[in-house]
Enzyme design. Sequence first.
Site, PDB file in Angstrom:
ATOM      1  CG  ASP A  66      52.027 -28.238 -36.810  1.00  0.00           C
ATOM      2  OD1 ASP A  66      52.766 -28.706 -37.691  1.00  0.00           O
ATOM      3  OD2 ASP A  66      51.101 -28.875 -36.279  1.00  0.00           O
ATOM      4  CG  ASP A 104      46.420 -34.444 -43.710  1.00  0.00           C
ATOM      5  OD1 ASP A 104      47.297 -35.323 -43.699  1.00  0.00           O
ATOM      6  OD2 ASP A 104      46.682 -33.232 -43.785  1.00  0.00           O
TER       7      ASP A 104
END
Length: 246
Positions: free
Chosen positions: A10, A135
């Site tokens: 990330d 998500d």
Amino acid sequence: MKIEIIPAIDLIGGQCVRLTQGDYARRTVYSSDPVEVARSYEAIGVRRLHVVDLDGAKASAPQAKNLDTLRKIATALPRLEVQYGGGIKSDEALRAVLEAGALRAICGSVAITEPERFEGWLSTYGAEHIVLGADTREGRVAINGWLEASEADVRTVVRRFAAAGLRQAICTDITRDGMLEGPNFDLYTALQAEFPSVDITVSGGISTVDDLRRLDRLGLRSVIVGKAIYEGRITLKELEGCLQNG
């Protein structure tokens, strides 16, 4: 193991970070050299890397510094397949990500807010290059860097795009993400059973090798692992053992 293990990187400002439950205020910087992190994964046999532009997710457009990091990874490690997401909401953004070296583009918010556009991308670029990011927080799909909750149910979203040829959906249980408390096994087994034509990628909560083994036994096909590696809960040696059917 049959399950494919996909390490996560990330990015914020070109650095490797991890958030807790998607909270930008609860972040830890793990490395300032994402290329070397990616190289360490390729060295043990990893074939696919999951890279998220967290700046892009928040800004609703891929950010130049993180795209440059993607380009460096793809150039230095051409055999490593990169799936990349974060703020891909326009044709220009999608092209920029693919041209920077991503094999697969992960698209989340746009699939909820502009489903016809997402279906068009599946048709134009092919399902091998377009991944759904669905998500979820308590069953509802979150959008815009997890900062907003939509009214869409994850099963409804996957069902719609499976009919349009979708092959991979990454489903992060946001309440488990970064918590190192184990994934939501029931959610993923139910989704995979309902949508056998779609690779339901597990994301969020992986804490130990035992989690990976259990997912493998349950028949899940791919899993993203992030914080557990950075925190040493799963070592590179253990990861290598898993990749070699350990």
